[in-house]
Design a protein around this motif. Structure first.
Motif, mmCIF file in Angstrom:
data_model
loop_
_atom_site.group_PDB
_atom_site.id
_atom_site.type_symbol
_atom_site.label_atom_id
_atom_site.label_comp_id
_atom_site.label_asym_id
_atom_site.label_seq_id
_atom_site.Cartn_x
_atom_site.Cartn_y
_atom_site.Cartn_z
ATOM 1 N N ASN A 136 5.427 17.866 3.827
ATOM 2 C CA ASN A 136 6.003 18.987 4.563
ATOM 3 C C ASN A 136 6.046 20.244 3.701
ATOM 4 O O ASN A 136 5.834 21.358 4.189
ATOM 5 C CB ASN A 136 7.404 18.624 5.060
ATOM 6 C CG ASN A 136 7.365 17.657 6.237
ATOM 7 O OD1 ASN A 136 6.317 17.076 6.531
ATOM 8 N ND2 ASN A 136 8.486 17.481 6.900
ATOM 9 N N LYS A 137 6.321 20.075 2.434
ATOM 10 C CA LYS A 137 6.345 21.212 1.517
ATOM 11 C C LYS A 137 4.949 21.827 1.393
ATOM 12 O O LYS A 137 4.799 23.058 1.349
ATOM 13 C CB LYS A 137 6.857 20.772 0.150
ATOM 14 C CG LYS A 137 7.004 21.908 -0.847
ATOM 15 C CD LYS A 137 7.561 21.392 -2.173
ATOM 16 C CE LYS A 137 7.689 22.520 -3.196
ATOM 17 N NZ LYS A 137 8.213 22.020 -4.491
ATOM 18 N N LEU A 151 7.510 17.777 11.110
ATOM 19 C CA LEU A 151 6.426 18.738 10.920
ATOM 20 C C LEU A 151 6.693 20.056 11.641
ATOM 21 O O LEU A 151 6.248 21.119 11.198
ATOM 22 C CB LEU A 151 5.106 18.137 11.424
ATOM 23 C CG LEU A 151 4.505 17.014 10.580
ATOM 24 C CD1 LEU A 151 3.309 16.393 11.279
ATOM 25 C CD2 LEU A 151 4.091 17.536 9.203
ATOM 26 N N ILE A 159 2.558 21.770 3.653
ATOM 27 C CA ILE A 159 2.234 22.457 4.910
ATOM 28 C C ILE A 159 2.960 23.792 4.987
ATOM 29 O O ILE A 159 2.377 24.824 5.363
ATOM 30 C CB ILE A 159 2.596 21.561 6.112
ATOM 31 C CG1 ILE A 159 1.729 20.305 6.111
ATOM 32 C CG2 ILE A 159 2.426 22.321 7.418
ATOM 33 C CD1 ILE A 159 2.201 19.226 7.052
ATOM 34 N N LYS A 160 4.235 23.784 4.637
ATOM 35 C CA LYS A 160 5.020 25.018 4.670
ATOM 36 C C LYS A 160 4.443 26.051 3.712
ATOM 37 O O LYS A 160 4.357 27.253 4.033
ATOM 38 C CB LYS A 160 6.474 24.719 4.321
ATOM 39 C CG LYS A 160 7.409 25.903 4.520
ATOM 40 C CD LYS A 160 8.860 25.496 4.297
ATOM 41 C CE LYS A 160 9.796 26.671 4.551
ATOM 42 N NZ LYS A 160 11.217 26.299 4.351
ATOM 43 N N SER A 161 4.034 25.600 2.535
ATOM 44 C CA SER A 161 3.437 26.501 1.553
ATOM 45 C C SER A 161 2.158 27.126 2.085
ATOM 46 O O SER A 161 1.922 28.343 1.936
ATOM 47 C CB SER A 161 3.156 25.746 0.253
ATOM 48 O OG SER A 161 2.449 26.555 -0.663
ATOM 49 N N GLU A 209 9.217 21.750 11.689
ATOM 50 C CA GLU A 209 10.032 22.637 10.859
ATOM 51 C C GLU A 209 9.213 23.357 9.789
ATOM 52 O O GLU A 209 9.729 24.244 9.107
ATOM 53 C CB GLU A 209 11.147 21.834 10.190
ATOM 54 C CG GLU A 209 12.089 21.140 11.178
ATOM 55 C CD GLU A 209 13.079 20.226 10.483
ATOM 56 O OE1 GLU A 209 13.032 20.171 9.229
ATOM 57 O OE2 GLU A 209 13.892 19.588 11.179
ATOM 58 N N THR A 210 7.940 22.998 9.659
ATOM 59 C CA THR A 210 7.107 23.563 8.591
ATOM 60 C C THR A 210 6.316 24.788 9.033
ATOM 61 O O THR A 210 5.725 25.470 8.205
ATOM 62 C CB THR A 210 6.095 22.511 8.099
ATOM 63 O OG1 THR A 210 5.166 22.206 9.168
ATOM 64 C CG2 THR A 210 6.798 21.239 7.654
ATOM 65 N N HIS A 263 1.282 27.488 5.253
ATOM 66 C CA HIS A 263 1.632 28.365 6.376
ATOM 67 C C HIS A 263 2.169 29.707 5.871
ATOM 68 O O HIS A 263 1.782 30.775 6.372
ATOM 69 C CB HIS A 263 2.663 27.671 7.261
ATOM 70 C CG HIS A 263 3.163 28.520 8.383
ATOM 71 N ND1 HIS A 263 2.399 28.794 9.506
ATOM 72 C CD2 HIS A 263 4.351 29.168 8.557
ATOM 73 C CE1 HIS A 263 3.091 29.572 10.321
ATOM 74 N NE2 HIS A 263 4.274 29.810 9.770
#
Length: 300
Positions: free
Chosen positions: A100-101, A132, A103-105, A134-135, A107
């Motif tokens: 998740n980290k 997911l 993916i967030k990075s 939340e990412t 994005h």
């Protein structure tokens, strides 16, 4: 038109000029996104940057497996990344990766970000989907890694997910039992926007949805107007330059035996090329949660 995400070049070891030619042909067929592999090494990043110079409408994506490779993908200036995520949270913990980290990075770096849920056709994946969301992920791909789906199950599953979450979903259907195109068509009918495919089904691994069959199905069932002339040229280039390495024919039957806890599946075959043997071995797409107790084969 349906968004085709092609993975033919993701792990293909050919020179960059040939890859560029394939990118151009995929674009003429109407492929929306082309995965050109991981940016993990300097050599691979040079190839990615070279392919980004091609004047195509298709977006160029990279496959990212480690957190530090997100930054490398950003530096390559790709349009987006796809990050494989185990559907099982336990597997993610074992691998000690925070997906998740990652993916967030990606994005937050401005990349179009797709997440592929591996082994996603088992029950209990909705908690992973919720996580997911939340990412900021742009699309969640469900991979039928073990070829468990049928067209009926596919349509029912995706219809429920699309109605519940209202986000962009995709399917990566595997060709166990020859069902990948049928399952992909059923997913589209249920509201799926993105479909994974590869030339002759050979992308990240063997056993993917064959691009050539998918294009024909999209033209026939959904009245799309994808260029079959361009598809024919692409297949010709792929055959002549990449895959067709001839071997002496093996006329004896090959017996492939996969032994699971309580069942056996046996394929008696006539094999004329080594490549066919590989295709057969990937009829059942083996992943860690579904790995047989043992695999044995013999040529008599």
């Amino acid at each position: 038109m349906v968004e085709i995400y092609d993975t033919s070049l993701a792990q293909l070891n050919i020179d960059k000029e040939k890859k560029a030619q394939i990118v151009e042909m995929l674009d003429k067929i109407g492929v929306s996104k082309i995965d050109v592999g991981s940016p993990e090494t300097r050599k691979k990043r040079e190839v990615i940057r070279y392919l980004l110079t091609e004047p195509v409408d298709a977006e160029i994506f990279a496959s990212v497996y480690r957190e530090k490779d997100v930054e490398k993908a950003v530096r390559c200036d790709v349009d987006g990344v796809t990050i494989p995520v185990p559907a099982s949270g336990r597997v993610a913990r074992i691998l000690e990766l925070n997906f998740n980290k990652m993916i967030k990075s990606a994005h937050e770096s401005g990349l179009c970000t797709y997440a592929t849920l591996i082994d996603a056709t088992y029950e209990g994946i909705e908690s992973r989907i919720s996580g997911l969301l939340e990412t900021g992920v742009d699309c969640i791909i469900l991979e039928d890694t073990a070829s468990l789906l049928t067209p009926e199950k596919t349509e029912k599953m995706f219809k429920e997910l699309v109605e519940k979450y209202g986000i962009k979903f995709g399917i990566s259907a595997k060709n166990g039992f020859g069902m990948s195109v049928a399952n992909t068509i059923s997913a589209i009918k249920a509201g799926v926007n993105v479909v994974f495919a590869a030339i002759y089904g050979k992308g990240f691994s063997h056993g993917n949805t064959p691009l050539e069959d998918l294009v024909l199905a999209l033209n026939f069932f959904f009245s799309e107007k994808r260029s079959l002339e361009s598809l024919s040229r692409l297949l010709s280039v792929f055959e002549k330059r990449i895959f067709l390495k001839r071997y002496h024919p093996i006329e004896n039957p090959l017996e492939l035996k996969l032994a699971f806890e309580n069942r056996e599946i046996i394929f008696p075959l006539k094999v004329s090329e080594t490549d066919y043997m590989i295709d057969t071995l990937s009829l059942i797409h083996i992943s860690e949660p579904t790995r047989p107790l043992y695999i044995s084969y013999a040529v008599f």
